[in-house]
Structures are given as C-alpha cells and as structure tokens.
Design a protein around this motif. Structure first.
Motif, short mmCIF file in Angstrom:
data_model
loop_
_atom_site.label_atom_id
_atom_site.label_comp_id
_atom_site.label_asym_id
_atom_site.label_seq_id
_atom_site.Cartn_x
_atom_site.Cartn_y
_atom_site.Cartn_z
N VAL A 298 0.92 -1.26 0.32
CA VAL A 298 0.04 -0.05 0.06
C VAL A 298 1.11 0.98 0.00
O VAL A 298 1.73 1.53 1.04
CB VAL A 298 -0.91 -0.20 1.33
CG1 VAL A 298 -1.26 1.50 1.44
CG2 VAL A 298 -1.48 -1.67 1.40
N ASN A 305 -3.36 5.46 -0.75
CA ASN A 305 -2.98 4.83 0.16
C ASN A 305 -3.63 3.55 -0.61
O ASN A 305 -4.33 2.72 -0.16
CB ASN A 305 -4.19 4.64 1.45
CG ASN A 305 -3.15 5.83 2.40
OD1 ASN A 305 -3.89 6.55 3.18
ND2 ASN A 305 -2.31 5.46 3.17
N LEU A 307 -3.69 0.53 -3.20
CA LEU A 307 -3.32 -1.22 -2.98
C LEU A 307 -2.75 -1.52 -3.86
O LEU A 307 -3.57 -1.00 -5.32
CB LEU A 307 -4.15 -1.92 -2.51
CG LEU A 307 -4.55 -3.16 -2.75
CD1 LEU A 307 -3.31 -3.94 -1.42
CD2 LEU A 307 -5.26 -4.20 -1.87
N ALA A 309 -1.44 -4.54 -5.74
CA ALA A 309 -1.53 -6.13 -6.01
C ALA A 309 -1.83 -6.83 -6.70
O ALA A 309 -2.32 -6.72 -7.59
CB ALA A 309 -2.85 -6.60 -4.38
N HIS A 326 3.27 -4.30 3.48
CA HIS A 326 3.17 -4.99 1.92
C HIS A 326 2.79 -6.84 2.93
O HIS A 326 2.59 -6.36 4.37
CB HIS A 326 4.20 -5.60 1.64
CG HIS A 326 5.55 -5.55 2.05
ND1 HIS A 326 6.29 -5.14 3.27
CD2 HIS A 326 5.72 -7.19 2.29
CE1 HIS A 326 7.14 -5.27 3.18
NE2 HIS A 326 7.42 -6.85 2.88
#
Ligand SMILES: *[C@@H]1O[C@H](CO)[C@@H](O)[C@H](O)[C@H]1NC(C)=O
Ligand SMILES: *[C@@H]1O[C@H](CO)[C@@H](O)[C@H](O)[C@H]1NC(C)=O
Ligand SMILES: *[C@@H]1O[C@H](CO)[C@@H](O)[C@H](O)[C@H]1NC(C)=O
Ligand SMILES: *[C@@H]1O[C@H](CO)[C@@H](O)[C@H](O)[C@H]1NC(C)=O
Length: 390
Positions: A298, A305, A307, A309, A326
């Motif tokens: 993040v 912020n 993410l 992923a 993480h």
C-alpha cells in the motif's frame, strides 16, 4: 536430470557517504516506476519515473523464473535476469535478482559486480564457489562446495565464480543489493563497506574496527563466515497465522556485515499468511518457488494509500518497496514457498498488528479507539490478544 539453483537477491541500500556517489540513489518517493521516454516522465531519480498515479502491480512483477535458461553454450551456464530492465518498479530501490542455470560441469566464470553484493541460494546441484580478496588482503581465495539449500555471499566488487562440479544440472537464485547513493537524508540505510570484508564478532575486544558490527581480523576470515546451510528445509508453519520465516541475515552469516543485503525463505501453510508488515531498512524482492500467493503493498498517504496487489504463481517475482506496508497470503490449498532478497544486512520487521496492539507498555486504548474508529473495549480485547496471546 536437472539441478536448479536459485540465486536470490542481491539487494543493498547503502548509507550515503560522499564517497559513494557511484551507488544507486536512495528513493525520494514511495515508488518510481522506470519509463524510457522522458516526455512521459514526472521526475528523475535513477531512471525517469512514471506518474505514480499510473503505477500498477505489473510494474513490480515478472514471471518465468521457474523456467531453466539454455545452458548449451561454451561455458555451460545461463543467467535469467530480474532487474530494472525487466521490472521497471525496481527503479531507485537498490535490489534485483537472477536465476542461474549450470549444465553438468558448467561454470559462471570469474567476474565481478561493481555495484552490488550477491547472496546466492542453491536450489539443486553441487557448486564449487568462491571469491578472491583484493591486493591488500593478499588475494586470498575464500571458497566452498555448496549443496542444495546452501547460501553463500559474494562481497561487492570482489572477483568470484561458481563451478558446477556435479554430473547433473545445477540451479541457484541470487539477489543483488545495490548501494544507495548517500544523501544526508539516507542515514537510516546500511553503511557502505570501507573494506573488502568485515565479518561480525560479538566481543569488541577481539575486533579490529567498527562499521555496522565489529569486524573480525580479515586474516582469520574463512569461507564458513560467508555461508549458511538449510534453506532447503521447510520451516514449521503450525502457528496462528500459518507461516514461518527462515532468516539468512547478518545474525546467521557474519560475513554479511556492512554488505547491505540478506535473504529469507518463507513457508506458508494452506491459507496461511505473512500479515501486514514493513521493513524499515530494506526493499524486498520475492520469488515464488511453489504455490499461489496473493501479495501486495500500500502506498503512503501522499499517493492516497493505493493498494498494488497481484496473484503470484511458481516462478513469479514481486517487489515490495522499502518502508511500505505489505503482505503475502497463500490462497491455495497446498503449502507455498518463496525466497526473498533484501537491501539490508538486517532489514528489520514491524508487524503492524503486533506493533500497534501489542506495544509494551500498551498504547492508551482510548487513543487507539479514536485512531482506528473502534470502541475502546474492542481495542482492549485486541491488546489482550496481542499482548497476552489470548
Ligand atoms: C599479507 O602478507 C603480508 C606479507 O606476508 C603479511 O604481513 C600480512 O599480514 C598479510 N595479510 C593478510 C590479510 O593475510
Ligand atoms: C519456524 O520453524 C522453525 C523450524 O521448524 C521452528 O524452530 C520455529 O519455532 C518456527 N517458528 C514459528 C514462529 O513457528
Ligand atoms: C490523490 O487524491 C487527490 C484528491 O482526490 C488527487 O488530486 C491526486 O491526484 C491523487 N493522487 C494519486 C497519486 O492518486
Ligand atoms: C485443491 O484445489 C484444487 C484446485 O481447485 C482441487 O482440484 C483440489 O481438489 C483441492 N484439494 C483439496 C484437498 O481441497
């Protein structure tokens, strides 16, 4: 039959000293995904950076490290790179990795990396490896035979080699830690080495000088100081979260002292997880050996912020930039295994839940309740779990 070695990670972020200007710069932002065309760039720190709003998980990702390279060449070896050319998100982060394949009796001939220390993990096969110290240390050969699960360190700038002395193929992963440029803001990073090697010792009375830990007299350095075995053995994952980290840092390998890199093996039980955490001193580059992991980091408040992923499978590589929170979750119904390289001899771990709710003495639950938008009673309950293990 084929032997595989993982070379996992060479990563170094070195302390800036004014003399260290040839080293990689310290990052001045969360992420700086490299782009080739400066007209699309937003600022420069190493390579031009992509607009961080446009950064995506693929910028921090590479697949294919499970595939052997072609060793049908004169020397009988092949290097598969995972550096900033393949993974633009590595830009400014001071670490990279490779897979090395060796045919029977193949070799990675004497060579040196001017900007990185290398930490190598043997996945398959039997290698005779070594490095030679510089003139000041009388060009001493420090060499050893490595088998599956063994780890060896090649200090920055030293001429080194790996010879496959077995009748089968060999495979290794290595990671390379690059020295970060010193800036006066970068004082939390590992110092640049001021000598070839500096094997740590615990008792300063036997030491000769200090740079990180006290250094052993280099005349007494031996191959075992740069060596660790056992990374082929799974850690025990029978715990609440279902994961286990086996460390290969300066505590286990004293020869890593001052060299700015280290490695780990991580085992995950089915549906186990390495929970949200951060490494205060290192970027991490992770290679999946077995299983299916959902991983991510993040970005900080300035980058909203976000993410970043991705689901990783065998042979996939992912980068977790220094200091960012993480995690890795095994989303498969079988065990998973990964190796990771770090840009510090001792990256440090801050597990978010333990640090916030398990602080000793506890942080005032009314304060935490407001910060986390939780009833203080729930905070007390969490504190009880993280402090007392209930
Ligand atoms: C290198 O050789 C010189 C001359 O023989 C000796 O004085 C010195 O201690 C040696 N240094 C190391 C690190 O072996
Ligand atoms: C990790 O595995 C090792 C080796 O099996 C074991 O000694 C250690 O207790 C395990 N750590 C955790 C946190 O479960
Ligand atoms: C963060 O959010 C602000 C306000 O919505 C926006 O102006 C800015 O562009 C965003 N930054 C990123 C990196 O997404
Ligand atoms: C694990 O998942 C695979 C793929 O979804 C499935 O075929 C297999 O039956 C599952 N095994 C177990 C023990 O649940």
């Amino acid at each position: 039959m084929k032997a595989v070695q993982f070379l996992s990670g060479f990563a170094l972020l070195a302390l800036a000293s004014l003399l260290a200007s040839a080293y990689d710069p310290s990052p001045l932002q969360d992420i700086c995904v490299a782009i080739n065309d400066p007209k699309d760039g937003v600022f420069v720190n190493g390579k031009f950076c992509k607009d961080p709003k446009l950064a995506k998980a693929e910028d921090f990702f590479l697949s294919g490290l499970d595939k052997p390279g072609n060793t049908a060449n004169r020397l009988g070896f092949s290097v598969t790179n995972a550096n900033v050319e393949q993974i633009p998100g590595l830009n400014t982060l001071g670490i990279s990795a490779v897979r090395i394949d060796y045919a029977p009796y193949g070799q990675n001939p004497p060579h040196t990396h001017p900007r990185a220390t290398e930490i190598l993990v043997v996945l398959e096969g039997t290698l005779y490896v070594g490095f030679v110290t510089s003139n000041q240390l009388n060009n001493t050969l420090i060499a050893k035979v490595l088998n599956k699960g063994d780890v060896f360190v090649f200090p920055i700038g030293m001429i080194h080699f790996q010879f496959n002395i077995g009748k089968t193929n060999a495979v290794a992963f290595a990671s390379f830690a690059l020295f970060a440029l010193a800036s006066s803001l970068a004082s939390a990073y590992d110092p640049s080495p001021l000598q070839d090697i500096c094997v740590a010792i615990n008792d300063p009375k036997d030491g000769v000088f200090v740079n990180g830990k006290f250094c052993k007299d280099p005349k007494l350095a031996k191959a075992e100081d740069f060596f660790l075995s056992g990374l082929d053995k799974p850690g025990n994952t029978e715990n609440r979260l279902g994961f286990n980290v086996t460390n290969a840092n300066v505590e286990q390998i004293p020869g890593l002292n001052t060299l700015g890199t280290s490695a780990v093996r991580i085992d995950y039980a089915p549906y186990g997880q390495n929970p949200p955490h951060t490494h205060p001193r290192a970027t991490e580059i992770l290679v999946v050996l077995e299983g299916t992991l959902y991983v991510g980091f993040v970005t900080s408040n300035q980058l909203n912020n976000t993410l970043i992923a991705k689901v990783l499978n065998k042979g996939d590589v992912f980068v977790f930039p220094i200091g960012l929170i993480h995690f890795q979750v095994n989303i498969g119904n079988k065990s998973a295994v990964a190796f990771a390289g770090f840009s510090s001899q001792f990256p440090g771990v801050i597990t978010i839940a333990d640090t916030v709710f398990g602080a000793n003495p506890p942080i005032n639950p009314d304060f935490l309740g407001k910060a986390f938008q939780l009833d203080p009673k729930i905070v007390k309950d969490l504190q009880d779990k993280f402090i007392n293990g209930n």
